[in-house]
Enzyme design. Structure first.
Site: not given
Length: 526
Positions: A289, A371, A259, A316, A388
Site C-alpha cells: 500500500h 467503478a 464474491q 479494505d 486497486d
C-alpha cells in the site's frame, strides 16, 4: 399399459374423473415441475459459481458448466424412453437421487477443493453431468404421468410454463437472496430438501400404485435425514473445508453477490482472500500500500497538495489509510462495488485496526457502485486516483483494464493529476504487466511503470497514468515503514527479466489481457 393409455376420463388409483373440476394430482405434479426446474437451475448456478471461485475466468466456467448441464439434460431426456412401467416409482427414485446429488454438490466441491484440488475439475463436471441427466429424466416422466389427464397441447404448455417460471424465480433469487444470506453449501442443502419434499409428495400421491411403499418411504426418510443434517451442520462443514484450504484459522467468511470474502488468522497475522485469491497479508501489506499510494501522491504534492482523491476498489481501506497521511487532502471518494467489503472493514475491530479506522474518516465518502459505471456518470475531477482492483482473472474484472476504462479515468483526472494502477507481477506475468502499460498509452495517457517486492506476492507492479510527465518525488510523509526518498528511484528501475516486451492493447472488444494473464499465471500453478 393402463398407465400409459388411459383416457382423460378414466378412473383408478391416483386418477380423477375428467369432470371433477381442478385435479389435485395434476396441480401437484405441475407444482413439482416448478420446484424441479428451480432446483435444477440452483445446482447449475452453484456449480458454475464454485468453478469461477476456484478456477477463475467466470465467463468460461459459467459457459462450460451450463453447456455441460444442458448436454446432460438432453442425454437424460433421451434415456427416459427406456422407462416404461411404474412411472411414479421411477419419478420418486429419480427425485431422491437428484436431491442427494444436487444437494451435496456444493459441499463435495468445497471439500474436494480443500483436500483433493487436482480432482476438483473432474468431480465438477462429473456431478454436473450426473445432475443434468437426472433432471433431464424428470420432466419427460412428469409429462407422461400427466398425459392421463390432459391433451398434448395443454400438457406441453402447462409443463413448459411451470418449468420456465421456476427457472425465473431462482435466477433472480440466487444472486440476491440465496448466496448472500445462506451461502452456497446451505443453498445446496435447502434445494436438495425441496427435491426430497417433491419425492415425499409423490410418495403420498401415488401411495396406491407403489409396489414397495415401505422401501420408498424409508428412502425418503434417509434422504431427508442426510440433507437435513447437512443443513444444520453447513457452517461447520464450510469452516472445516476453508480451514483446510486456507491453512490458517478462518475468522471471517461471508458471501456477497459478487464474491466470497474470507479473512484468516495465522502466525503472520490476518490475511484477506477474495474468491480464494490472496489480497493482502498483515505482515507485509504496508509494502504494497505504501508503494501503491505514495509515489503518485508525493509527486503531486511536490507542486501543490492533492486536495481531492479517489480510490477505485480497495474496499479494505488500506489505500485510504495511506492517503490520509497527507493533511492537505480535503476529500476522498472510495468507490467499492461490494458493500459487504466496506461494511466488514468499517465494523470488525480487527479489520478496523488494520486500516486505522480510515473508513470512518469525515473526509471520506463511500460509494458502493461499479467503478466503470461510476466514472461514466460522475462529473467530478480528482488530483490523484488510486486504482486497486483485483487482478484480471475474468472478463468482468478485465473490463476495468481496457482502453475504454482508462479513457474514462483520464477524463476524471485534473490537468496535472496522476492515476496509479496496481498491475500484477512484471516478473511472473511479464506480458500481462506490459499489456496494461500499452493499454494506458493507447487511451492517450503517459504510462510510468514501477515495481516493489512484497514477500506475500513477490515482485509486484504498478503503473502511473498521467497527461504530464511523471517526476519522481523527493520527499515522503513521515512514519512510513517501507519507502524512503532514497529508495523511491529504485522502484522505477527494471532488471532485464522484467523490461518491456511488445504487447497488444486490451480493449473491450478483445479482452486479450484476461487470456494472457490466465496463461502466464497458469504456468506458475502447474
Amino acid at each position: 399399459m393402463a398407465e400409459e393409455t388411459g383416457t382423460a376420463g378414466a378412473t383408478g388409483p391416483g386418477r380423477l374423473p375428467a369432470a371433477a373440476g381442478p385435479r389435485p394430482l395434476e396441480v401437484a405434479l405441475l407444482a413439482s415441475v416448478f420446484v424441479v426446474a428451480a432446483c435444477g437451475l440452483v445446482y447449475e448456478l452453484a456449480a458454475a459459481a464454485l468453478a469461477s471461485y476456484v478456477l477463475g475466468d467466470s465467463v468460461l466456467q459459467f459457459s462450460t458448466v451450463i453447456g455441460t448441464y444442458l448436454f446432460a439434460m438432453g442425454i437424460g431426456s433421451w434415456l427416459s424412453r427406456h422407462f416404461e412401467r411404474q412411472l411414479p416409482a421411477h419419478f420418486l427414485r429419480i427425485e431422491l437421487m437428484v436431491a442427494l446429488a444436487g444437494g451435496l454438490l456444493p459441499v463435495l466441491l468445497f471439500l474436494a477443493n480443500a483436500w483433493a484440488p487436482n480432482a476438483f475439475r473432474v468431480l465438477l463436471y462429473g456431478l454436473v453431468l450426473l445432475v443434468g441427466m437426472l433432471v433431464g429424466l424428470e420432466i419427460p416422466l412428469v409429462m407422461r404421468i400427466l398425459k392421463r389427464h390432459a391433451s398434448l397441447r395443454e400438457l406441453v404448455s402447462q409443463v413448459l410454463t411451470f418449468d420456465y417460471l421456476g427457472a425465473l424465480a431462482v435466477s433472480v433469487a440466487f444472486p440476491l437472496l440465496l448466496v448472500p444470506h445462506l451461502g452456497l453449501i446451505r443453498t445446496g442443502f435447502l434445494f436438495g430438501l425441496l427435491n426430497a419434499a417433491v419425492a415425499v409428495w409423490a410418495l403420498w400421491l401415488f401411495r396406491h400404485e407403489l409396489r414397495r411403499f415401505a422401501a420408498h418411504a424409508a428412502a425418503c426418510a434417509a434422504t431427508l435425514a442426510v440433507l437435513g443434517g447437512g443443513m444444520l451442520w453447513a457452517d461447520r462443514i464450510t469452516t472445516l473445508a476453508e480451514d483446510r484450504f486456507y491453512q490458517d484459522r478462518v475468522v471471517v467468511a461471508q458471501s456477497s453477490p459478487w464474491q466470497r470474502i474470507v479473512v484468516t488468522q495465522g502466525h503472520g497475522g490476518l490475511r484477506l482472500y477474495l474468491n480464494g485469491n490472496l489480497q493482502f497479508a498483515e505482515s507485509d501489506e504496508y509494502r504494497y500500500h505504501e508503494a501503491l499510494v505514495h509515489p503518485a501522491m508525493s509527486a503531486f504534492a511536490a507542486g501543490s497538495a492533492p486536495r481531492r482523491v479517489a480510490v477505485l476498489g480497495g474496499g479494505d481501506g488500506m489505500a485510504v489509510r495511506e492517503i490520509l497521511r497527507y493533511p492537505g487532502v480535503e476529500h476522498v471518494t472510495l468507490v467499492e462495488l461490494d458493500p459487504l467489503m466496506t461494511g466488514l472493514f468499517s465494523s470488525q475491530p480487527a479489520l478496523v485496526r488494520l486500516n486505522g479506522g480510515a473508513l470512518a474518516s469525515p473526509k471520506l465518502t463511500i460509494v458502493n457502485a461499479d467503478a466503470f459505471k461510476w466514472l461514466e456518470e460522475t462529473s467530478q475531477s480528482f488530483d490523484v486516483i488510486v486504482v486497486d482492483f483485483p487482478d484480471p482473472t475474468n472478463f468482468a474484472i478485465g473490463k476495468l483494464y481496457t482502453t475504454s476504462f482508462y479513457a474514462l479515468l483520464g477524463q476524471r483526472l485534473s490537468a496535472s493529476g496522476y492515476a496509479v494502477v496496481q498491475t500484477t507481477s512484471p516478473l511472473v506475468a511479464r506480458q500481462s504487466f506490459w499489456t496494461v502499460a500499452t493499454t494506458i498509452e493507447a487511451a492517450g495517457l503517459q504510462a510510468t511503470p514501477y515495481h516493489a517486492h512484497v514477500p506475500s506476492f513477490g515482485e509486484w507492479g504498478f503503473i502511473i497514468a498521467s497527461r504530464r510527465p511523471f517526476v519522481q518525488p523527493t520527499s515522503l510523509p513521515e512514519g512510513l515503514r517501507f519507502l524512503t526518498p532514497a529508495t523511491v528511484p529504485l522502484l522505477f528501475d527494471f532488471p532485464a527479466d522484467m523490461t518491456r516486451v511488445p504487447t497488444e492493447a486490451n480493449r473491450l472488444s478483445n479482452q486479450v489481457l484476461v487470456n494472457t494473464y490466465e496463461r502466464e499465471w497458469g504456468r506458475v500453478a502447474r
